[in-house]
Enzyme design. Structure first.
Site, mmCIF file in Angstrom:
data_model
loop_
_atom_site.group_PDB
_atom_site.id
_atom_site.type_symbol
_atom_site.label_atom_id
_atom_site.label_comp_id
_atom_site.label_asym_id
_atom_site.label_seq_id
_atom_site.Cartn_x
_atom_site.Cartn_y
_atom_site.Cartn_z
ATOM 1 N N CYS A 12 1.024 -1.278 0.073
ATOM 2 C CA CYS A 12 0.107 -0.121 0.212
ATOM 3 C C CYS A 12 0.712 1.397 0.027
ATOM 4 C CB CYS A 12 -0.764 0.288 1.717
ATOM 5 S SG CYS A 12 -1.944 -1.693 1.213
ATOM 6 N N GLY A 38 -0.691 0.523 -5.514
ATOM 7 C CA GLY A 38 -1.581 -0.303 -4.898
ATOM 8 C C GLY A 38 -2.515 0.247 -5.829
ATOM 9 N N ASN A 112 0.520 1.197 5.526
ATOM 10 C CA ASN A 112 1.040 0.299 4.964
ATOM 11 C C ASN A 112 1.994 -0.430 5.656
ATOM 12 O OD1 ASN A 112 2.673 -0.564 2.743
ATOM 13 N ND2 ASN A 112 4.171 0.718 3.157
ATOM 14 N N GLY A 113 1.311 -1.921 5.714
ATOM 15 C CA GLY A 113 2.276 -3.182 5.519
ATOM 16 C C GLY A 113 1.425 -4.364 6.627
ATOM 17 N N TYR A 253 12.162 -4.233 -6.082
ATOM 18 C CA TYR A 253 11.037 -4.173 -6.947
ATOM 19 C C TYR A 253 9.769 -3.093 -6.906
ATOM 20 C CZ TYR A 253 6.109 -6.088 -8.740
ATOM 21 O OH TYR A 253 5.183 -6.070 -9.099
#
Ligand code: SF4
Length: 475
Positions: A12, A38, A112-113, A253
């Site tokens: 995210c 996202g 996020n996570g 990535y």
């Protein structure tokens, strides 16, 4: 970014702004630049010190928001979120920022996570009668914040954050303050910038640039930054871990090449990976081609390192939707066909080095090797700018299960055979960490199986993999 079914799914992206004009438009710009993190849903919450307003929905940032919806969000600060989800969790309730009304007012948060102890905390509150509105792990923080144990004591947010284990970067707001926090191991990137007298937070520096903000510094592991009308304050909610666990896959990535995270420019690190790969796995060949877009920098590095010329063997159609939005494998595979085209004029009669960032299931890479050969490549040598991805991630990245990961069950030689490649070479773990002066401060668990937290309770539980995944509920 690598767009196929044969790739890990993004996590995210989060944004927070304070003390700026037209915060909704600014957050929109920030989210737009974090879209690669996202693509399934987006949301913005804005406040003016009295009222809180929000807009969220499923789709890309430019599909969710309109000029009108942004203009309806009035205030001087706010937060935003872009989200990836699995097929099963496409519930509008899960779209962040989450907004709840507590006894002392409205709270909103974007995460996020993945919290590795979320199920435990959730179950504790559910046993006590609490009702959860979403199936995300992020919601447990709302319950901690609302818990009288925390609410009635000083340092409420810090104390609630200290209860969480796992990977998190949060932006949190009430109707009059903004808080940004990062977990004590620093899994996820979170940066702070300034626009005039205003403060801006984003998952990556590309978000700051898009918003016209100047980078100030990273939010430190275990740090909580509060911004309100009295200014900016930094506190520590947890001592930073002795050894950090910054996600090295961000470098391989996830992050955008123009971002600077964990103290390094992503493009430069990927170039270095390509050069190291050319030293670790040299080969005699005529051209180096990248699997666009996330293989571009490493392919260029391989070309620089090996002296083999770089060329465009694949052309990507940027107007095809990202394939993993489509739930069925057959649809995703169709999407891959539509997305990348081989240039026969470039590869015909050539010995080709094909550089990609990672191999997950292997099916897409096998197709690409086949296409290159169909287009007349005489040899295809696959080079991957990270080690074999053989283990699940419990920190917010949606890898398939170990059984589905090709490197989880096959040797490198077996993978080469599966791909139909002439040779196959992966970057070593040593090479992966070599661009960093502090190699111990990175998580490499998906390559090594050495997890920086206790994940024994999570193994085999898909439900706990991410803040964006469906939890398994007993009915
Ligand atoms: S397991 Fe891999 S993807 Fe997950 S946080 Fe660690 S390095 Fe990143």
């Amino acid at each position: 970014m690598m767009p196929e079914s044969d790739s890990p799914r993004e996590e995210c992206g989060i944004v927070g702004v304070y003390g700026v004009d037209a915060p909704s438009h600014l957050i929109y710009q920030g989210l737009f630049s974090l879209q690669h993190r996202g693509q399934e849903a987006a949301g913005i919450v804005v406040a003016d010190g009295t009222n809180v307003s929000s807009s969220k929905g499923q789709g890309l940032v430019n599909e969710v928001f309109s000029q009108k919806s942004l203009c309806n969000l009035n205030g001087h600060f706010g937060i935003g979120h872009v989200r990836y989800s699995t097929t099963g969790s496409k519930r509008i309730q899960n779209v962040q920022p989450l907004v709840v009304e507590c006894v002392d007012g409205i709270w909103a948060l974007a995460h996020n996570g993945n919290l590795v102890n979320a199920a435990e905390i959730r179950s504790m509150y559910q046993e006590a009668g609490a009702i959860f509105q979403t199936s995300t792990d992020s919601e447990v923080l709302m319950h901690l914040l609302a818990d009288p144990m925390f609410r009635s004591r000083p340092g409420r947010v810090a104390r609630a954050l200290a209860e969480l284990d796992g990977a998190f970067a949060f932006v949190i707001m009430t109707k009059n303050c903004l808080i940004a926090a990062r977990d004590r191991r620093g899994f996820k990137p979170l940066v702070m910038g300034k626009i005039g007298a205003g403060y801006v937070f984003a998952s990556e520096t590309c978000g700051l640039v898009q918003m016209g903000a100047e980078y100030v510094r990273d939010v430190e592991p275990g740090e909580m930054i509060t911004v309100d009308e009295t200014g900016m304050r930094s506190t520590t909610f947890a001592e930073p871990a002795e050894t950090l666990a910054q996600c090295v896959f961000e470098m391989v990535y996830f992050a955008r090449p123009d971002s600077r995270i964990f103290g390094k420019n992503v493009h430069e690190v990927r170039l270095e990976y390509g050069k190291l790969l050319s030293q670790e796995h040299p080969v005699e060949a005529d051209i180096v081609v990248a699997v666009p877009d996330s293989g571009n920098s490493a392919a260029l590095g391989y070309a620089h390192g090996s002296g083999i010329p770089f060329d465009f063997g694949f052309i990507r159609n940027h107007y095809v939707g990202r394939t993993f939005i489509m739930p069925e494998m057959s649809d995703r595979q169709k999407g891959v066909d539509m997305k990348l085209a081989v240039l026969p004029e470039v590869v015909k009669g050539k010995r080709v080095v094909m550089v990609d960032d990672s191999i997950v299931r292997g099916t897409t890479s096998a197709k690409r090797v086949m296409r290159l050969k169909e287009a007349g490549a005489t040899e295809v040598h696959v080079r991957i700018s990270c080690p074999p991805t053989a283990h699940a991630c419990f920190y917010g990245i949606d890898f398939p299960t170990r059984e589905e990961l090709i490197a989880g069950t096959k040797t490198v030689e077996e993978i080469r055979e599966f791909l139909g490649a002439d040779t196959l070479g992966y970057l070593s773990v040593k090479g992966l960490l070599s661009p960093f002066g502090n190699p111990d401060d990175f998580c490499t668990a998906c390559f090594t199986g050495e997890y920086p937290t206790d994940v024994s309770s999570m193994k085999g539980k898909k439900a706990l993999e991410s803040g964006v995944h469906e939890l398994e509920l007993d009915v």
